[in-house]
Design an enzyme around this catalytic site. Structure first.
Site, PDB file in Angstrom:
ATOM      1  N   GLU A  97      -8.231  -4.361   2.314  1.00  0.00           N
ATOM      2  CA  GLU A  97      -7.263  -3.679   1.442  1.00  0.00           C
ATOM      3  C   GLU A  97      -6.203  -4.665   0.982  1.00  0.00           C
ATOM      4  OE1 GLU A  97      -6.673  -0.840   4.697  1.00  0.00           O
ATOM      5  OE2 GLU A  97      -6.803   0.796   3.259  1.00  0.00           O
ATOM      6  N   ARG A 149      -5.909  13.576  13.808  1.00  0.00           N
ATOM      7  CA  ARG A 149      -5.973  14.658  12.811  1.00  0.00           C
ATOM      8  C   ARG A 149      -7.278  15.428  12.920  1.00  0.00           C
ATOM      9  NH1 ARG A 149      -4.744  10.641   7.954  1.00  0.00           N
ATOM     10  NH2 ARG A 149      -4.034   9.137   9.514  1.00  0.00           N
ATOM     11  N   ARG A 180       0.863  -1.147   0.000  1.00  0.00           N
ATOM     12  CA  ARG A 180       0.000   0.000   0.000  1.00  0.00           C
ATOM     13  C   ARG A 180       0.916   1.218   0.000  1.00  0.00           C
ATOM     14  NH1 ARG A 180      -2.981   2.667   5.097  1.00  0.00           N
ATOM     15  NH2 ARG A 180      -4.283   4.137   3.933  1.00  0.00           N
TER      16      ARG A 180
END
Ligand SMILES: Nc1ncnc2c1ncn2[C@@H]1O[C@H](COP(=O)(O)OP(=O)(O)O)[C@@H](O)[C@H]1O
Ligand SMILES: CC(=O)OP(=O)(O)O
Ligand SMILES: [Mg+2]
Length: 384
Positions: free
Chosen positions: A368, A225, A75
């Protein structure tokens, strides 16, 4: 090709490294693991995490030295404007990924560490980069462009790239399958809520909007974040607060979000404190959910017709109260959650909406690694 059919996938996120060894001949998962809470006491950084991964693989007898290994798929979070498809990693590609570090400071360095570690151990092995940004390359200009001076934006490649694309792609297709429909025939809102979090509006299998932007900082409230804020906040902190650019970067990427609001970046901890009546954790949770609901409403309007809202990743798959709060009171939009289904524990893709809810609500565990393995194997098979 040598007839080798195994692919090792390394998925380095901001707080975890996940790996899977998959035999593409029969889909068998030969090994998998997770090193999480990177940056905490026991696993200081991604290099330490990758050492642990290599140890675990070797202990299983499925180490990187295996001749059955066809390739390693990585990834890679930021692919800029250049990388919109899986790419064989060469020195030149690695250099390009390095040049994108300023746009994904929490991620691309970890991805590069994975590539370099693998190279050291198996320089002969093909390595493929699968980019988080690739699935979002279809965004229309109206969604991809920021409303700033066009020449300045073009000069500095400032636009919305979007991230978690491999997950949004996999999950939106898998959700269509769950509904018994083709991906081309459904519109879905995917909520990928991990340590990093993003929403995507996917129309007929094509991504038309997403909440992360130039970097994985924009959009939803995340573990550490901030997500969206008035850009003038940065100017104010700099001019009036005297904070340097690096200090502001650190504040917004590492000391904001849930962590900044209540001291914990992990939703397990936030909901535990919430249950104990902790007001700080409650406010953090409420801000997180409020932002999420704004995106659900916004993407509903972008898509016009919505077939499903799909929750995925660590928080989306596991946090029952987040799903409940995010979907509460949306009956007028045709969204009706079923409390019993929502509370039931399962690792399978499943519906959590009421029978007859006009818009389905689903939980689809992301994979993923499988998606990266498929794209990696397909590329190395084509190379022959
Ligand atoms: N049972 C759970 N309940 C609530 N949140 C959870 C649970 N399990 C994991 N999470 C959340 O999932 C986050 C990690 O998600 P993940 O998708 O693995 O992250 P990333 O890939 O961004 O590192 C953790 O920070 C934690 O907040
Ligand atoms: C792009 C991004 O935020 O990834 P993660 O959720 O793995 O941190
Ligand atoms: Mg992740």
């Amino acid at each position: 090709m040598t007839g080798a059919t195994r692919v090792l996938v390394l998925n380095s996120g901001s707080s975890s490294v996940k790996y899977q060894l998959i035999d593409m001949a029969d889909g068998a998962r030969l090994g998998s693991g997770l090193v999480e809470r990177i940056g905490g006491g026991e696993v200081p950084d991604h290099t330490a995490a990758l050492d642990l991964v290599a140890e675990q693989l070797a202990a299983n007898g499925t180490g990187l030295d295996s001749p059955a290994l066809a390739a390693v798929g990585h990834r890679v979070v930021h692919g800029g404007t250049r990388f919109t498809a899986p790419t064989l990693i060469t020195d030149e590609v690695l250099q390009a990924v390095r040049e994108l570090v300023p746009l994904a400071p929490l991620h691309n360095p970890a991805n590069i560490t994975g590539i370099e570690t693998t190279r050291k151990l198996r320089p002969d092995l093909p390595q493929v980069a699968v980019f988080d940004t690739a699935f979002h390359a279809t965004l229309p200009e109206s969604a991809a462009r920021y409303a700033i001076d066009t020449a300045t934006a073009d000069r500095y490649s400032v636009r919305r790239y979007g991230f978690h694309g491999t997950s949004h792609q996999y999950v939106s297709r898998r959700a269509a399958q769950l509904l018994g429909k083709s991906p081309e025939s459904v519109n879905v809102i995917v909520l990928h809520l991990g340590n990093g979090a993003s929403a995507a509006a996917v129309a007929g299998g094509v991504c038309v909007d997403t909440s992360m932007g130039l970097t994985p900082l924009e959009g939803l409230v995340m573990g550490t974040r901030s997500g969206d804020l008035d850009p003038a906040v940065l100017l104010h902190l700099h001019r009036v607060g005297g904070l340097s650019v690096d200090e502001i970067d650190d504040l917004l990427n590492r000391r904001s979000g849930l962590a900044g609001l209540c001291g914990d970046n992990d939703m397990r901890e936030v909901t535990r404190r919430l249950d104990q009546g902790d007001p700080q954790a409650k406010l953090a949770f409420d801000i997180y959910v409020h932002r999420l609901r704004k995106y659900v409403g916004g993407y509903y309007a972008v898509l016009g017709r919505v077939d499903a809202v799909v929750f995925t990743a660590g928080v989306g798959e596991n946090a029952v109260p987040v799903r409940a709060a995010a979907m509460a009171g949306l009956e007028a939009l045709g969204i009706e959650l079923d409390p019993a289904r929502n509370s039931a524990r399962s690792r399978e893709p499943r519906l959590v909406s009421r029978e007859g809810s006009r818009v389905a609500v689903a939980v689809v565990p992301t994979d993923e690694e499988l998606e990266i393995a498929r794209q990696t194997f397909s590329l190395v098979s084509d190379l022959g």
